[in-house]
Design an enzyme around this catalytic site. Structure first.
Site, short mmCIF file in Angstrom:
data_model
loop_
_atom_site.label_atom_id
_atom_site.label_comp_id
_atom_site.label_asym_id
_atom_site.label_seq_id
_atom_site.Cartn_x
_atom_site.Cartn_y
_atom_site.Cartn_z
CB SER A 74 1.47 9.35 -0.65
OG SER A 74 2.86 9.26 -0.81
CG HIS A 124 3.58 2.27 -7.37
ND1 HIS A 124 4.59 3.09 -6.94
CD2 HIS A 124 3.04 1.73 -6.25
CE1 HIS A 124 4.67 3.04 -5.62
NE2 HIS A 124 3.74 2.22 -5.18
#
Ligand code: URA
Length: 435
Positions: free
Chosen positions: A182, A81
């Site tokens: 999130s 990520h």
């Protein structure tokens, strides 16, 4: 339970229990709790923060709101990520590259956010490429060829999807615990066993300082480890665009060039060295968070071999084919204008966020939610920080598929983003820190 009492408790800086968080989040996701009460809780959280326990609980609740992919051997399933940047295109190479190294990469990505580009938008600039696979097809493709690259489906973390939409319009995006829950809920839902975080800092990143980037990295790592993931992070520099191109199709073209060894739109291989170097570094760490027991030097060798032998490219081509993309139908855009150096000297710095905004002005990103992007527009960055330039030499080339009336505005932004120095500049390393 009275929602206002829970909001008040958070407003007064107390810790919420997992039950209280679940009551609010699940109530909001199902439509029973109205926008105004969730907005108030988000703003209270923005100011009061969350403990580590609350952040992990929130992650679990968002995870439980949807489905999770499950792989038989999660030790071989990894992802990366990035917190976002300008010209940051490493994902497009990493997924097929790690698949070519024998791992599985079920990569779920986003669209452009703020001044940064998004992997999904880049992939969709390939004619026919579909990122909206069902969860079942997503998993099937990963099992078959080792990778798939999709956008967040409604089946994954629907609570996050709805809350993120609300955060975006209530100025509550930049909250560390909300960001951690999130991002990590979606990554954990992919069924991975290991995750590498590329946390960016600098003028083109959301985190402008190294310290803020380190806090975010630590928060994300903690939540991942609480949920059983093996996590490593890199803190990397985003004080200038990564690689040589910024846009969508031009970034895909740069990735193809890195995977095939060809040049790209007139830019020679060395101009995307930084992008290639970071990709190799991230890939090496992705092997380290898998259960392929391998020394770092050995892992790096394996990665470079898979890249230089064309295996990563072959896997990328297979993935494109399976997801409807037609690499043969790509028509590269033409250069239509240049921005030249206004002074002679060393490039001291770029305001990289402004370069990202210039790319959006050209149509490479969205100004409002429903805008359509122009996949063909983009720019080439000719010089890196520290390079010596002469007045009048090209600094940027602008690309487009058709006439772009906003080019004047974009060129002005780009011009203002450059600072020159008479004296040589000490450059910052690309990878600042890794753990
Ligand atoms: N990206 C996400 O998916 N969530 C955030 O909160 C911020 C960036």
């Amino acid at each position: 339970v009275i929602p206002a009492e829970i909001i008040k408790k958070k407003r007064n800086r107390f810790e919420l229990s997992s039950e209280e968080l679940a009551f609010m989040v699940n109530g909001y996701t199902s439509g029973q709790l109205p926008d105004y009460q969730m907005s108030a809780l988000l703003m209270a959280t923005f100011f009061s923060g969350m403990s580590e326990v609350e952040t992990s609980a929130l992650t679990q609740i968002m995870l439980d709101s949807g489905q999770r992919v499950q792989f038989e051997d999660s030790g071989k399933v990894v992802d990366k990520h990035s917190t976002g940047g300008v010209g940051d295109k490493t994902s497009l190479i990493l997924a097929p590259l790690l698949a070519a190294c024998g791992l599985k990469v079920p990569m779920m990505s986003g669209r452009g956010l703020g001044h940064t580009g998004g992997t999904v938008d880049k992939l969709e600039s390939i004619p026919g490429f579909r990122t909206d696979l069902s969860l079942a097809d997503f998993k099937k493709q990963v099992d078959e060829i080792g990778c798939a690259m999709v956008s967040q489906t409604g089946e994954i973390c629907p609570a996050d999807k709805k809350i993120y939409g609300l955060r975006d319009v209530t100025a509550t995006v930049e909250s560390l615990p909300l960001i951690c829950a999130s991002i990590m809920s979606k990554k954990i839902a992919e069924g991975i066993g290991g995750l590498v975080l590329d946390v960016k800092y600098g003028s083109g990143a959301f985190m402008k300082t190294e310290d803020n980037a380190k806090s975010l990295a630590a928060g994300l790592t903690r939540v991942g480890e609480d949920h059983g993931l093996k996590v490593k992070f890199l803190i990397t520099n985003m004080d200038q665009p990564l690689g040589a191109f910024v846009g969508n199709l031009v970034e895909v073209a740069e990735c193809l060039a890195i995977m095939t060894g060809d040049d790209c739109l007139g830019a020679e291989e060395q101009s995307f060295n930084d992008c290639k170097e970071l990709t190799i570094e991230l890939a090496t760490q992705m092997i380290q968070v898998s259960d392929l027991a391998m020394e770092e030097t050995e892992a790096r060798k394996k990665v470079i071999a898979a890249l230089d032998s064309g295996q990563a490219f072959e896997t990328f081509a297979k993935m494109c084919h399976l997801q409807g993309g037609n690499l043969g139908a790509i028509q590269l855009p033409t250069a239509f204008s240049t921005v030249v150096a206004e002074s002679s000297g060393y490039i001291e710095s770029y305001n990289t966020e402004q370069i990202g905004i210039a790319a959006i002005e050209l149509g490479a990103g969205r100004k409002t939610l429903n805008d359509k992007i122009n996949p063909l527009t983009g720019l080439r960055v000719h010089k890196k920080v520290g390079d010596l330039v002469e007045a009048g030499e090209p600094l940027f080339t602008l690309f487009a598929g058709k006439e772009v009336p906003e080019a004047t505005q974009a060129k002005a932004l780009i011009n203002q983003s450059v600072a020159y120095s008479e004296a040589p500049i000490a450059t910052t390393p690309l990878v600042l820190f890794r753990e």
